[in-house]
Scaffold this motif. Structure first.
Motif, PDB file in Angstrom:
ATOM      1  N   MET A 272       0.835  -1.203   0.000  1.00 59.00           N
ATOM      2  CA  MET A 272       0.000   0.000   0.000  1.00 59.00           C
ATOM      3  C   MET A 272       0.871   1.255   0.000  1.00 59.00           C
ATOM      4  O   MET A 272       0.651   2.185  -0.797  1.00 59.00           O
ATOM      5  N   ILE A 276       0.689   3.883  -3.062  1.00 57.19           N
ATOM      6  CA  ILE A 276       0.006   5.139  -2.755  1.00 57.19           C
ATOM      7  C   ILE A 276       0.976   6.316  -2.795  1.00 57.19           C
ATOM      8  O   ILE A 276       0.596   7.428  -3.197  1.00 57.19           O
ATOM      9  N   TYR A 279       1.002   7.143  -6.354  1.00 56.78           N
ATOM     10  CA  TYR A 279      -0.284   7.701  -6.774  1.00 56.78           C
ATOM     11  C   TYR A 279      -0.398   9.168  -6.361  1.00 56.78           C
ATOM     12  O   TYR A 279      -0.829  10.028  -7.149  1.00 56.78           O
ATOM     13  N   PHE A 336      -8.886   1.153  -1.864  1.00 57.30           N
ATOM     14  CA  PHE A 336      -7.818   1.685  -2.719  1.00 57.30           C
ATOM     15  C   PHE A 336      -7.983   1.232  -4.162  1.00 57.30           C
ATOM     16  O   PHE A 336      -7.551   1.917  -5.095  1.00 57.30           O
ATOM     17  N   TYR A 345      -7.871  13.328  -2.739  1.00 61.26           N
ATOM     18  CA  TYR A 345      -7.315  12.800  -1.490  1.00 61.26           C
ATOM     19  C   TYR A 345      -8.405  12.521  -0.462  1.00 61.26           C
ATOM     20  O   TYR A 345      -8.427  11.455   0.171  1.00 61.26           O
ATOM     21  N   VAL A 349      -8.746   8.633  -0.726  1.00 67.58           N
ATOM     22  CA  VAL A 349      -7.502   8.077  -0.196  1.00 67.58           C
ATOM     23  C   VAL A 349      -7.552   7.998   1.320  1.00 67.58           C
ATOM     24  O   VAL A 349      -7.196   6.981   1.921  1.00 67.58           O
ATOM     25  N   MET A 353      -7.341   4.714   4.014  1.00 64.61           N
ATOM     26  CA  MET A 353      -6.104   4.775   4.781  1.00 64.61           C
ATOM     27  C   MET A 353      -6.380   4.605   6.271  1.00 64.61           C
ATOM     28  O   MET A 353      -5.653   3.900   6.992  1.00 64.61           O
ATOM     29  N   SER A 416      -2.889   4.944 -12.888  1.00 68.26           N
ATOM     30  CA  SER A 416      -4.034   4.351 -12.196  1.00 68.26           C
ATOM     31  C   SER A 416      -4.507   3.046 -12.817  1.00 68.26           C
ATOM     32  O   SER A 416      -5.253   2.299 -12.177  1.00 68.26           O
TER      33      SER A 416
END
Length: 459
Positions: A272, A276, A279, A336, A345, A349, A353, A416
């Protein structure tokens, strides 16, 4: 004070796993790394650290945990100076290798000292909870600090900040922490060589799989060497009188299951972070500092959640907590998986998270308790080294698997494109960890006080 000093060292060691990741473009530009060579800024540390953990743990058992801890921190600090002042790519790689060596010597002693200093089970669980909190937030805190130092000063300070912290730890540890009892024994040289080379070959194979594919010649050769060396290690350990690793530690079903489940979830956590970070920078356009700060919800949630977990362990035992944690990690991976070029975000995200952070807290603390439960003091260093090597191998394997899945679905100029498949596979692996937990982790006895059933398996 003693616990705080030890945990400060643990935070420093954990942060160095990823503290330079957001600074890699600046390091490449300044020192002239090739794109392939740049990965060794991370891999050199990971190989030395993962390969020497079993040996580092055993040295602490034989010669005293505090002594080996201080030697490891001294090597780590000296290597940080060399790396921070490096004028070439080769010098920086050598410094990262030495940092890994120092971390491998000091790291197992951290957990061993926490378990041997505790005066009762409740104190041990609190110490382990804080250890996991510091270890879990270390990687994301490294991203935050690395981003800040890179943007505001230089990438070199990502390494040089270890120097004052390490020196303070060295000054305090001798007066605050009592040396553990030594266990006079001959060092298992054959076990140390085969375990170290086998672990290095295994980690290198996983790293090579992520970079070059599972069927590349180097990858297959590394895995083949790892199989031969680790088989030789097990053969040696079963026959030697004073082994590097007492294999009876692995006959406990709960401990073995905890190691497997922990490796799988650590792998998904590292995966992750790996995806991330990219990303946030490539799709959302975040800079180094903002990328680091974007992981504050993860860091804060893990730190807060681990505060409550010792009481939950005492009441329910580790199995329901680990089971719930693995399910939450799977849910976060599915969250995700929905990320695309149009994501923002908040909430796309940050929500998964936070779910992920609660999940890993519920896995890491009870998992560590389950693995270290019942380990004799004279084997605390070896068990700690085994646990941390398990995490390193799990992290390398997780990144290799997820990176390979991502690469198989990748589309040029569209970061992506491969995320959905990669994170779905991550969710499946987390659910497999749920199954492992349900099968192997013992339930809390009715009317008991946190005692756990200890089923035994025969090797």
């Amino acid at each position: 004070m003693a616990l705080g000093t030890i945990l400060t060292a643990q935070l420093m060691l954990q942060m160095d796993l990823l503290i330079v990741i957001v600074a890699l473009p600046q390091i490449q530009a300044e020192l002239g790394f090739t794109p392939a060579g740049l990965t060794w800024v991370l891999n050199a540390f990971a190989l030395a650290f993962g390969g020497l953990l079993l040996l580092g743990g055993r040295l602490g058992d034989i010669y005293g945990q505090v002594r080996v801890f201080r030697i490891g921190i001294a090597i780590f600090v000296a290597a940080s100076v060399v790396g921070g002042l490096a004028g070439s790519a080769s010098v920086l790689i050598a410094a990262r290798v030495l940092q890994g060596v120092g971390a491998a010597l000091a790291g197992p002693s951290v957990l061993a000292l926490i378990t041997t200093m505790a005066r009762d089970e409740a104190e041990r669980n609190r110490g382990l909870s804080l250890f996991i909190a510091v270890s879990s937030v270390g990687a994301s805190a490294g991203l935050i600090l690395g981003g800040a130092l890179t943007d505001l000063a230089s990438w070199r300070w990502s390494l040089l900040t270890n120097v004052p912290v390490g020196l303070i730890v060295l000054l305090l540890i001798g007066s605050l922490v009592k040396e553990t009892s030594r266990k006079p024994a001959r060092l298992d040289v054959s076990g140390a060589v085969t375990a170290t080379l086998g672990s290095v070959a295994l980690v290198y194979g996983f790293l090579g799989a992520a970079d070059h594919g599972w069927f590349a010649d180097n990858t297959l050769a590394s895995f083949g060497a790892a199989v031969v060396l680790l088989a030789a290690f097990l053969y040696t350990e079963k026959r030697i009188r004073e082994p590097l690793l007492d294999l009876s530690l692995l006959r406990n079903c709960m401990r073995a299951g905890g190691l497997v489940g922990m490796a799988m979830i650590v792998g998904m956590n590292f995966s992750m972070l790996f995806l991330i970070v990219q990303y946030l920078q490539q799709v959302l356009g975040f800079g180094s500092l903002v990328t680091g700060l974007a992981f504050l919800p993860l860091t804060a949630t893990v730190f807060v959640a681990t505060h409550f977990i010792p009481r939950l362990i005492a009441r329910f035992g580790p199995r329901p907590l680990m089971t719930g944690g693995t399910v939450l990690v799977a849910a976060s991976m599915l969250g995700f998986a929905a990320l695309d070029d149009g994501g923002v975000y908040v909430p796309f995200v940050v929500v998964p998270m936070i779910v992920h952070a609660i999940g890993i807290a519920l896995v890491f603390v009870p998992g560590t308790v389950a693995i270290m439960d019942g380990v004799p003091d004279e084997h605390a260093g070896a068990a700690s080294g085994l646990l941390q090597m398990d995490q390193q191998i799990g992290g390398a394997l997780g990144i290799a698997i997820i990176a390979a899945v991502y690469a198989g679905e990748a589309v040029p100029d569209d970061f992506s494109a491969g995320l959905g498949a990669a994170f779905v596979v991550g969710a499946v692996i987390a659910l497999l960890a749920t199954l492992v937990t349900l099968v192997t982790i013992g339930a809390k006895r009715r009317g008991g006080k946190g005692n756990l059933r200890q089923p035994v398996i025969h090797l």
